[in-house]
Design a protein around this motif. Structure first.
Motif, short mmCIF file in Angstrom:
data_model
loop_
_atom_site.label_atom_id
_atom_site.label_comp_id
_atom_site.label_asym_id
_atom_site.label_seq_id
_atom_site.Cartn_x
_atom_site.Cartn_y
_atom_site.Cartn_z
N ASN A 69 36.18 92.00 44.92
CA ASN A 69 35.25 91.84 46.05
C ASN A 69 33.96 92.60 45.80
O ASN A 69 32.87 92.07 46.03
N ILE A 105 31.87 90.79 42.87
CA ILE A 105 31.15 89.57 43.28
C ILE A 105 30.01 89.92 44.25
O ILE A 105 28.90 89.42 44.10
N THR A 106 30.27 90.78 45.21
CA THR A 106 29.23 91.18 46.17
C THR A 106 28.05 91.82 45.44
O THR A 106 26.89 91.48 45.69
N GLU A 163 26.67 78.92 45.52
CA GLU A 163 27.11 80.31 45.32
C GLU A 163 27.51 80.55 43.87
O GLU A 163 27.19 81.58 43.29
N THR A 204 36.74 88.44 50.04
CA THR A 204 35.81 88.51 51.18
C THR A 204 34.54 87.72 50.90
O THR A 204 33.62 87.75 51.70
N TYR A 205 34.48 87.04 49.79
CA TYR A 205 33.30 86.27 49.41
C TYR A 205 33.61 84.77 49.52
O TYR A 205 34.77 84.37 49.55
N LEU A 240 34.03 79.74 46.22
CA LEU A 240 32.57 79.68 46.11
C LEU A 240 32.13 78.22 46.08
O LEU A 240 32.70 77.42 45.32
N MET A 299 26.15 89.24 43.30
CA MET A 299 25.38 88.33 44.16
C MET A 299 24.15 89.01 44.75
O MET A 299 23.15 88.35 45.03
N ASN A 300 24.22 90.33 44.95
CA ASN A 300 23.11 91.06 45.55
C ASN A 300 22.08 91.56 44.54
O ASN A 300 21.10 92.20 44.94
#
Length: 140
Positions: free
Chosen positions: A129, A132-133, A46, A35-36, A42, A136-137
């Motif tokens: 998912n 990675i989310t 990213e 979902t990324y 990427l 990244m956050n």
């Protein structure tokens, strides 16, 4: 080769970084679709953000990581394009088997799962998912 094929010496992490890996779960289950990124790929920016945040995350857990200098992720750890399959098979394997091999608690906390839900590498790949989310956050 499997991770047990190391005679009396463990495979050096620098050696592991230089090879591509493909994980096949014992039950042949597959992780969910990425979902990324754009369709699980990427772009360069990213990837750079992911590396920066991931290295900061690794450094923040230095107390439980042996040889932390050798555990940082470089830009060329995965060459462009960076796909979900490479993230699962190479990056996540490196994190599981080399970086957090002695203590999975940082991963459990990052993924917000119960320890019993993160027992095998197969369990970990299914959470790509979320990994990675959440990386990244992380705050810069």
């Amino acid at each position: 080769m499997n991770t047990s094929d190391n005679s009396i010496y463990f495979m050096d992490s620098a050696f592991k970084r230089r090879w591509d890996w493909e994980f096949v779960n014992w039950d042949e289950s597959k992780p969910n679709t990425a979902t990324y990124g754009k369709g699980g790929i990427l772009d360069e920016n990213e990837w750079k953000k992911l590396i920066k945040n991931l290295n900061n995350f690794i450094k923040s857990h230095h107390a439980s990581i042996r040889g932390i200098e050798d555990k940082q992720i470089g830009y060329y750890f995965i060459k462009q394009p960076v796909t979900a399959e490479q993230i699962q098979n190479k990056l996540m394997f490196f994190l599981w088997d080399s970086v957090f091999n002695r203590d999975k608690k940082p991963l459990v906390d990052l993924l917000k799962v119960r320890k019993d839900n993160l027992v095998t590498f197969g369990d970990f790949t299914k959470l790509h998912n979320t990994l990675i989310t959440n990386i990244m956050n992380l705050a810069d």
